[in-house]
Write a protein that holds these residues in place. Structure first.
Motif, PDB file in Angstrom:
ATOM      1  N   UNK A 164      -6.073   5.619  14.640  1.00 43.40           N
ATOM      2  CA  UNK A 164      -4.833   4.874  14.446  1.00 43.40           C
ATOM      3  C   UNK A 164      -4.506   4.829  12.969  1.00 43.40           C
ATOM      4  N   UNK A 165      -3.254   4.532  12.684  1.00 38.20           N
ATOM      5  CA  UNK A 165      -2.763   4.523  11.304  1.00 38.20           C
ATOM      6  C   UNK A 165      -2.068   3.193  11.043  1.00 38.20           C
ATOM      7  N   UNK A 166      -2.489   2.530   9.992  1.00 42.28           N
ATOM      8  CA  UNK A 166      -1.868   1.258   9.600  1.00 42.28           C
ATOM      9  C   UNK A 166      -1.108   1.436   8.295  1.00 42.28           C
ATOM     10  N   UNK A 167      -0.116   0.590   8.115  1.00 43.24           N
ATOM     11  CA  UNK A 167       0.605   0.545   6.845  1.00 43.24           C
ATOM     12  C   UNK A 167       0.625  -0.889   6.336  1.00 43.24           C
ATOM     13  N   UNK A 168       0.346  -1.029   5.055  1.00 38.63           N
ATOM     14  CA  UNK A 168       0.433  -2.316   4.373  1.00 38.63           C
ATOM     15  C   UNK A 168       1.571  -2.196   3.371  1.00 38.63           C
ATOM     16  N   UNK A 169       2.553  -3.071   3.481  1.00 39.51           N
ATOM     17  CA  UNK A 169       3.680  -2.965   2.545  1.00 39.51           C
ATOM     18  C   UNK A 169       4.241  -4.344   2.185  1.00 39.51           C
ATOM     19  N   UNK A 170       4.970  -4.954   3.105  1.00 41.98           N
ATOM     20  CA  UNK A 170       5.629  -6.212   2.785  1.00 41.98           C
ATOM     21  C   UNK A 170       4.721  -7.410   2.981  1.00 41.98           C
ATOM     22  N   UNK A 171       5.027  -8.480   2.277  1.00 40.59           N
ATOM     23  CA  UNK A 171       4.315  -9.748   2.463  1.00 40.59           C
ATOM     24  C   UNK A 171       5.216 -10.872   2.009  1.00 40.59           C
ATOM     25  N   UNK A 172       4.855 -12.070   2.373  1.00 41.75           N
ATOM     26  CA  UNK A 172       5.585 -13.256   1.938  1.00 41.75           C
ATOM     27  C   UNK A 172       4.709 -13.995   0.948  1.00 41.75           C
ATOM     28  N   UNK A 173       5.310 -14.433  -0.162  1.00 44.36           N
ATOM     29  CA  UNK A 173       4.541 -15.214  -1.120  1.00 44.36           C
ATOM     30  C   UNK A 173       5.438 -15.760  -2.206  1.00 44.36           C
ATOM     31  N   UNK A 174       5.001 -16.827  -2.833  1.00 41.85           N
ATOM     32  CA  UNK A 174       5.783 -17.469  -3.897  1.00 41.85           C
ATOM     33  C   UNK A 174       7.191 -17.798  -3.409  1.00 41.85           C
ATOM     34  N   UNK A 175       7.273 -18.163  -2.118  1.00 41.62           N
ATOM     35  CA  UNK A 175       8.542 -18.620  -1.554  1.00 41.62           C
ATOM     36  C   UNK A 175       9.526 -17.533  -1.201  1.00 41.62           C
ATOM     37  N   UNK A 176       9.109 -16.280  -1.182  1.00 39.42           N
ATOM     38  CA  UNK A 176      10.063 -15.199  -0.933  1.00 39.42           C
ATOM     39  C   UNK A 176       9.394 -14.001  -0.252  1.00 39.42           C
ATOM     40  N   UNK A 177      10.232 -13.149   0.329  1.00 38.21           N
ATOM     41  CA  UNK A 177       9.755 -11.873   0.840  1.00 38.21           C
ATOM     42  C   UNK A 177       9.526 -10.924  -0.318  1.00 38.21           C
ATOM     43  N   UNK A 178       8.376 -10.284  -0.311  1.00 42.35           N
ATOM     44  CA  UNK A 178       8.006  -9.367  -1.385  1.00 42.35           C
ATOM     45  C   UNK A 178       7.469  -8.086  -0.755  1.00 42.35           C
ATOM     46  N   UNK A 179       7.249  -7.082  -1.563  1.00 43.12           N
ATOM     47  CA  UNK A 179       6.615  -5.851  -1.072  1.00 43.12           C
ATOM     48  C   UNK A 179       5.811  -5.242  -2.198  1.00 43.12           C
ATOM     49  N   UNK A 180       4.732  -4.564  -1.824  1.00 48.56           N
ATOM     50  CA  UNK A 180       3.975  -3.820  -2.811  1.00 48.56           C
ATOM     51  C   UNK A 180       4.839  -2.684  -3.363  1.00 48.56           C
ATOM     52  N   UNK A 181       4.555  -2.280  -4.599  1.00 50.74           N
ATOM     53  CA  UNK A 181       5.321  -1.181  -5.206  1.00 50.74           C
ATOM     54  C   UNK A 181       5.273   0.056  -4.331  1.00 50.74           C
TER      55      UNK A 181
END
Lengths: 189, 189
Positions: A47-64
């Motif tokens: 299987x293949x996973x992707x890590x990208x977006x997350x929520x933090x510091x009160x907002x939606x964020x994403x890794x570069x």
């Protein structure tokens, strides 16, 4: 705690680290984060996973950059070895968590590190997941050992104290050594 | 349990899977595995792990290709975002473990899967690792939710039963929901 050294000791932006602590003290709700992964089955145990977006510091964020995580079983476990087994990923997670803490804590304590390496070993008896343990063998690791090699401009006791403080503040160490509630929902069709 | 379908349903080599179970029944000690990772600190919160060799089936083995795992903190957590945070890697590990089990169990039960995807969300209050929780906030995830979407040539109850059996046999689910002993040794100098 006193800032005693250069602003970027160990590559840590110590002024920003302390400013972040102050910001969280003033507004504790910004410390609530949600991390996420998406997984798509490929074939067999792969299987293949992707890590990208997350929520933090009160907002939606994403890794570069999104990170792709491939997992499979090796041939000896009837897979095609397109990546490590899922349970192997717990080991770098633990090493990396303790190591990032070591770098931050050392910087905060004015200790310049020159080398931090670690080896993580996890013993697992697959009778558990194979359903052949008669209920006496757990599915997960029976035990995990981490061995750190750490060098820097501080004495043995100080360096050991930094690793110990990192352990006390480690998210992954806590997640492995204490129970985490996990819920599973299923949508079919 | 009856093999009711093609030998490679879902890409699973079902005859070899059952032969492996028989081999382990005859010689349970071959089920003892040791997985490993090596980590080297890079700078700041960035570290790099490698997964390659392991012990299993009574011998030293290695994956066909080593896997490099980069971990860092994002800018909002005072890192340079060279990879996901360490604790994020627990989420693909969990999704992949459950998914590989789903594929194997479905194959063993003669169910052809056409789609398996999942989303994993982990809620974490960073007051814990920041040392600002006054002892009331844990370091790790407060909770993890997995949502599976699964499709195949079986009814809703059968598909849900496959996911449930995978949960019961999952190494990562066990490692997260139950305590694992973790020891940390430090060598300095």
């Amino acid at each position: 705690m006193t800032i005693t050294a250069g602003a970027h000791l160990n590559g840590v932006d110590t002024p920003t680290l302390f400013a972040t602590l102050d910001a969280v003290k003033a507004q504790p709700e910004i410390a609530k984060f949600q991390f996420r992964a998406e997984n798509t089955w490929q074939s067999g145990t792969h299987s293949r996973s992707t890590i990208s977006g997350f929520f933090g510091a009160g907002q939606e964020l994403a890794h570069e950059n999104p990170t792709v995580v491939e997992a499979d079983h090796p041939a000896v476990l009837v897979g095609r070895d397109r990546g490590p087994t899922p349970v192997e990923y717990l080991l770098p997670a633990l090493a990396a968590c303790l190591t990032s803490g070591v770098a931050n804590i050392a910087a905060a304590r004015g200790v310049a590190l020159t080398k931090v390496t670690s080896v993580v070993e996890g013993d697992i008896d697959l009778l558990g997941i194979l359903g052949l343990g008669g209920g006496a063998v757990r599915n997960g690791y029976e035990g995990i050992r981490v061995t750190f090699h750490i060098e820097g401009d501080a004495d043995d006791e100080t360096l050991r104290g930094i690793v110990e403080q990192s352990r006390r503040r480690s998210a992954v160490f806590d997640a492995l050594t204490n129970p985490t509630p996990v819920s599973i929902d299923v949508v079919t069709g």
